[in-house]
Design an enzyme around this catalytic site. Structure first.
Site, mmCIF file in Angstrom:
data_model
loop_
_atom_site.group_PDB
_atom_site.id
_atom_site.type_symbol
_atom_site.label_atom_id
_atom_site.label_comp_id
_atom_site.label_asym_id
_atom_site.label_seq_id
_atom_site.Cartn_x
_atom_site.Cartn_y
_atom_site.Cartn_z
ATOM 1 N N VAL A 1 0.853 -1.177 0.000
ATOM 2 C CA VAL A 1 0.000 0.000 0.000
ATOM 3 C C VAL A 1 0.894 1.233 0.000
ATOM 4 C CG1 VAL A 1 -1.960 -1.131 1.114
ATOM 5 C CG2 VAL A 1 -0.219 -0.039 2.521
ATOM 6 N N CYS A 2 0.461 2.267 -0.684
ATOM 7 C CA CYS A 2 1.164 3.543 -0.734
ATOM 8 C C CYS A 2 2.636 3.325 -1.102
ATOM 9 C CB CYS A 2 0.974 4.274 0.588
ATOM 10 S SG CYS A 2 1.296 6.050 0.518
ATOM 11 N N THR A 3 3.553 3.974 -0.402
ATOM 12 C CA THR A 3 4.968 3.915 -0.768
ATOM 13 C C THR A 3 5.641 2.596 -0.394
ATOM 14 O OG1 THR A 3 5.392 5.177 1.261
ATOM 15 C CG2 THR A 3 5.381 6.394 -0.821
#
Length: 259
Positions: free
Chosen positions: A154-156
């Site tokens: 998820v995300c970075t």
């Protein structure tokens, strides 16, 4: 699909992880387990114990890299993901809730009822600490030893997967915009690792599954629930957490990239 089957999702933490990624993963799984009693989560860090999140929150990782129970490969004991992501043979384990030091804790090592249960999928979270983890040999070695088909981010967290060489030649997504002092948007940085950046809600093309930034952690977790228990279960969980309209809107605006 069998809603009574057991499934465990591992959540990878590190100092500087963003708390919203915990809510979008652990929080969603906690709520989902009310409908899917065999679904559980566990927390993983380089070392078991305290992890300092961005903003000052401290959580407890149940497992260190060295003691995470894992599948030996994509077909250990006949188990693998089929085309929808369900395992063809469940591991023998309790229908445990999120591991923790008690109902009020998050991800602690105490009172883990199934310490030997392997994770069906391992999710790498994001946050400002990602850049350090992208240079952390222990983190990269841990991810490389896992089955890529059982990895997600998820995300970075996608940039950590990229640094481990697990997104090379693959489409992937992450947070789309730069914030604060960042010189470049994380999405553009994926190309440095040989990935093919995509503006998307979720990218699921047979390797690591990547999700977008911040609140899109909810979407990635719901997608994994759909892979494990079917879309009807995913949609029911989305309604339970009052995220059904948001999921549908994100899908319409960004799309899910699949094979």
């Amino acid at each position: 699909m069998n809603r009574d089957r057991t499934a465990r999702i591992g959540i990878v933490l590190y100092d500087g992880v963003e708390p919203i990624d915990l809510g979008g993963t652990l929080g969603v799984i906690s709520m989902a387990s009310r409908l899917l009693p065999g679904l559980s989560a566990t927390t993983i860090a380089e070392h078991a114990g305290p992890v300092l999140c961005a903003g000052g929150l401290t959580v407890l990782a149940a497992h260190g890299f060295a003691d995470v129970p894992q599948w030996d490969g994509p077909q250990r004991d006949g188990s693998r993901w089929d085309d929808t992501g369900t395992t063809l043979q469940d591991t023998a384990r309790d229908a445990a809730r999120i591991d923790g030091p008690g109902r009020d804790g998050i991800g602690g090592a105490a009172q883990d009822p199934t310490p030997d249960a392997a994770c069906d999928v391992v999710v790498v979270t994001g946050g400002p600490g990602w850049a350090i983890q992208a240079r952390n040999d222990a983190m990269l070695a841990f991810l490389r030893r896992l089955d890529p088909a059982r990895l997600a981010s998820v995300c970075t967290g996608a940039l950590i997967l990229g640094a481990a060489g697990l997104l090379k030649g693959r489409p992937a997504t992450t947070r789309r915009t730069a914030i604060g002092a960042e010189a470049a948007a994380p999405l553009t940085l994926l190309a440095r690792h040989g990935a093919q950046p995509r503006v998307a809600q979720i990218v699921d093309t047979g390797g690591p599954i990547t999700g977008g930034g911040f609140s899109l952690a909810h979407d990635l977790t719901l997608h994994l629930i759909g892979r494990l228990y079917g879309q009807d279960a995913r949609d029911e969980v989305a309604r339970l957490i009052e995220y059904d309209r948001a999921f549908a809107a994100n899908q319409a605006a960004l799309g899910i990239v699949v094979d």
